[in-house]
Design a protein around this motif. Structure first.
Motif, PDB file in Angstrom:
ATOM      1  N   UNK A  21      13.239  -1.464  14.303  1.00 34.51           N
ATOM      2  CA  UNK A  21      12.181  -1.386  13.291  1.00 34.51           C
ATOM      3  C   UNK A  21      10.816  -1.484  13.948  1.00 34.51           C
ATOM      4  N   UNK A  22      10.652  -2.482  14.804  1.00 38.16           N
ATOM      5  CA  UNK A  22       9.366  -2.701  15.473  1.00 38.16           C
ATOM      6  C   UNK A  22       8.944  -1.471  16.287  1.00 38.16           C
ATOM      7  N   UNK A  23       9.853  -0.936  17.067  1.00 36.81           N
ATOM      8  CA  UNK A  23       9.537   0.245  17.886  1.00 36.81           C
ATOM      9  C   UNK A  23       9.156   1.442  17.018  1.00 36.81           C
ATOM     10  N   UNK A  24       9.932   1.684  15.983  1.00 36.15           N
ATOM     11  CA  UNK A  24       9.711   2.867  15.149  1.00 36.15           C
ATOM     12  C   UNK A  24       8.458   2.739  14.298  1.00 36.15           C
ATOM     13  N   UNK A  25       8.210   1.572  13.721  1.00 35.04           N
ATOM     14  CA  UNK A  25       7.003   1.414  12.898  1.00 35.04           C
ATOM     15  C   UNK A  25       5.755   1.528  13.773  1.00 35.04           C
ATOM     16  N   UNK A  26       5.837   1.056  15.009  1.00 37.37           N
ATOM     17  CA  UNK A  26       4.701   1.202  15.923  1.00 37.37           C
ATOM     18  C   UNK A  26       4.479   2.671  16.303  1.00 37.37           C
ATOM     19  N   UNK A  27       5.557   3.422  16.444  1.00 36.91           N
ATOM     20  CA  UNK A  27       5.426   4.853  16.715  1.00 36.91           C
ATOM     21  C   UNK A  27       4.779   5.573  15.530  1.00 36.91           C
ATOM     22  N   UNK A  28       5.183   5.202  14.317  1.00 31.80           N
ATOM     23  CA  UNK A  28       4.550   5.775  13.129  1.00 31.80           C
ATOM     24  C   UNK A  28       3.052   5.468  13.109  1.00 31.80           C
ATOM     25  N   UNK A  29       2.691   4.230  13.425  1.00 33.85           N
ATOM     26  CA  UNK A  29       1.283   3.828  13.427  1.00 33.85           C
ATOM     27  C   UNK A  29       0.492   4.561  14.508  1.00 33.85           C
ATOM     28  N   UNK A  30       1.115   4.800  15.658  1.00 30.32           N
ATOM     29  CA  UNK A  30       0.441   5.543  16.727  1.00 30.32           C
ATOM     30  C   UNK A  30       0.188   6.986  16.298  1.00 30.32           C
ATOM     31  N   UNK A  31       1.163   7.580  15.654  1.00 33.16           N
ATOM     32  CA  UNK A  31       1.051   8.980  15.275  1.00 33.16           C
ATOM     33  C   UNK A  31       0.233   9.189  13.995  1.00 33.16           C
ATOM     34  N   UNK A  64      14.071   0.225   4.388  1.00 30.53           N
ATOM     35  CA  UNK A  64      15.319   0.093   3.629  1.00 30.53           C
ATOM     36  C   UNK A  64      16.518   0.013   4.564  1.00 30.53           C
ATOM     37  N   UNK A  65      16.544   0.845   5.567  1.00 29.75           N
ATOM     38  CA  UNK A  65      17.644   0.847   6.542  1.00 29.75           C
ATOM     39  C   UNK A  65      17.727  -0.507   7.255  1.00 29.75           C
ATOM     40  N   UNK A  66      16.589  -1.046   7.649  1.00 30.92           N
ATOM     41  CA  UNK A  66      16.557  -2.330   8.352  1.00 30.92           C
ATOM     42  C   UNK A  66      17.075  -3.453   7.458  1.00 30.92           C
ATOM     43  N   UNK A  67      16.557  -3.539   6.246  1.00 31.92           N
ATOM     44  CA  UNK A  67      16.967  -4.596   5.315  1.00 31.92           C
ATOM     45  C   UNK A  67      18.453  -4.477   4.978  1.00 31.92           C
ATOM     46  N   UNK A  81       0.795  -1.217   0.000  1.00 31.03           N
ATOM     47  CA  UNK A  81       0.000   0.000   0.000  1.00 31.03           C
ATOM     48  C   UNK A  81       0.831   1.273   0.000  1.00 31.03           C
ATOM     49  N   UNK A  82       0.111   2.382  -0.036  1.00 32.94           N
ATOM     50  CA  UNK A  82       0.709   3.711  -0.016  1.00 32.94           C
ATOM     51  C   UNK A  82       0.020   4.525   1.067  1.00 32.94           C
ATOM     52  N   UNK A  83       0.763   5.349   1.748  1.00 29.91           N
ATOM     53  CA  UNK A  83       0.206   6.117   2.863  1.00 29.91           C
ATOM     54  C   UNK A  83      -0.865   7.096   2.404  1.00 29.91           C
ATOM     55  N   UNK A  84      -0.613   7.811   1.324  1.00 23.35           N
ATOM     56  CA  UNK A  84      -1.516   8.843   0.814  1.00 23.35           C
ATOM     57  C   UNK A  84      -1.762   9.943   1.848  1.00 23.35           C
ATOM     58  N   UNK A  85      -0.742  10.214   2.634  1.00 22.22           N
ATOM     59  CA  UNK A  85      -0.789  11.310   3.598  1.00 22.22           C
ATOM     60  C   UNK A  85      -0.758  12.651   2.887  1.00 22.22           C
ATOM     61  N   UNK A  86       0.012  12.702   1.793  1.00 22.61           N
ATOM     62  CA  UNK A  86       0.170  13.933   1.026  1.00 22.61           C
ATOM     63  C   UNK A  86       0.446  13.562  -0.431  1.00 22.61           C
ATOM     64  N   UNK A  92       2.423  12.972  -3.960  1.00 17.89           N
ATOM     65  CA  UNK A  92       3.683  12.297  -4.280  1.00 17.89           C
ATOM     66  C   UNK A  92       4.840  13.298  -4.199  1.00 17.89           C
ATOM     67  N   UNK A  93       5.892  12.879  -3.515  1.00 11.52           N
ATOM     68  CA  UNK A  93       7.070  13.729  -3.377  1.00 11.52           C
ATOM     69  C   UNK A  93       7.123  14.484  -2.062  1.00 11.52           C
ATOM     70  N   UNK A  94       5.992  14.549  -1.359  1.00 10.21           N
ATOM     71  CA  UNK A  94       6.002  15.236  -0.069  1.00 10.21           C
ATOM     72  C   UNK A  94       5.251  14.445   1.000  1.00 10.21           C
ATOM     73  N   UNK A  95       5.103  13.143   0.790  1.00  9.37           N
ATOM     74  CA  UNK A  95       4.402  12.276   1.738  1.00  9.37           C
ATOM     75  C   UNK A  95       5.376  11.822   2.824  1.00  9.37           C
ATOM     76  N   UNK A  96       5.320  12.475   3.977  1.00  3.34           N
ATOM     77  CA  UNK A  96       6.284  12.176   5.051  1.00  3.34           C
ATOM     78  C   UNK A  96       6.083  10.804   5.670  1.00  3.34           C
ATOM     79  N   UNK A  97       4.869  10.286   5.658  1.00  3.74           N
ATOM     80  CA  UNK A  97       4.625   8.956   6.225  1.00  3.74           C
ATOM     81  C   UNK A  97       5.256   7.896   5.324  1.00  3.74           C
ATOM     82  N   UNK A  98       5.027   8.007   4.036  1.00  3.64           N
ATOM     83  CA  UNK A  98       5.604   7.062   3.076  1.00  3.64           C
ATOM     84  C   UNK A  98       7.132   7.132   3.104  1.00  3.64           C
ATOM     85  N   UNK A  99       7.659   8.338   3.121  1.00  3.78           N
ATOM     86  CA  UNK A  99       9.116   8.516   3.146  1.00  3.78           C
ATOM     87  C   UNK A  99       9.719   7.943   4.423  1.00  3.78           C
ATOM     88  N   UNK A 100       9.067   8.175   5.539  1.00  2.77           N
ATOM     89  CA  UNK A 100       9.574   7.660   6.818  1.00  2.77           C
ATOM     90  C   UNK A 100       9.586   6.141   6.830  1.00  2.77           C
TER      91      UNK A 100
END
Length: 99
Positions: free
Chosen positions: A77-87, A40-43, A19-24, A26-34
């Motif tokens: 990864x788990x901690x950060x993705x959960x923080x993203x989901x909370x916010x 990518x960093x984790x992998x 999926x895609x966040x669709x927060x904003x 294309x090019x300025x979607x901070x949720x997708x970019x985060x």
């Protein structure tokens, strides 16, 4: 919406995402970019990872979960993705499964 599934088994952890966040626009979607940066960093910083990206479904299988480095990266990864989901719960969800 980005849908993330984190499946933990005794000797393997699998992350799937679609999926895609669709927060904003294309090019300025901070949720997708985060999320993209986090995934990518984790992998890129773990060992023994098998990655597949097919038709919008991304899968990363981490076979060496006993490695201290992998444990650290996967916990971060788990901690950060959960923080993203909370916010940004309207744009990203996380499902955690332990087998």
């Amino acid at each position: 919406m980005i849908q993330v599934k984190l499946t933990k088994e005794k000797n393997k952890t699998t992350i799937t995402a679609r999926g895609h966040a669709q927060y904003s626009v294309k090019g300025s979607d901070i949720v997708c970019a985060s999320f993209s940066t986090l995934l990518t960093h984790t992998v890129n910083n773990c060992t023994d990872v098998a990655v597949k990206d097919e038709r919008g479904l991304f899968t990363a299988k981490f076979e060496d979960v006993n490695s201290i480095g992998n444990q650290t990266m996967l916990k971060a990864f788990e901690n950060t993705v959960n923080q993203l989901a909370e916010q940004y719960g309207k744009y990203i969800t996380v499902e955690e499964v332990s087998l």
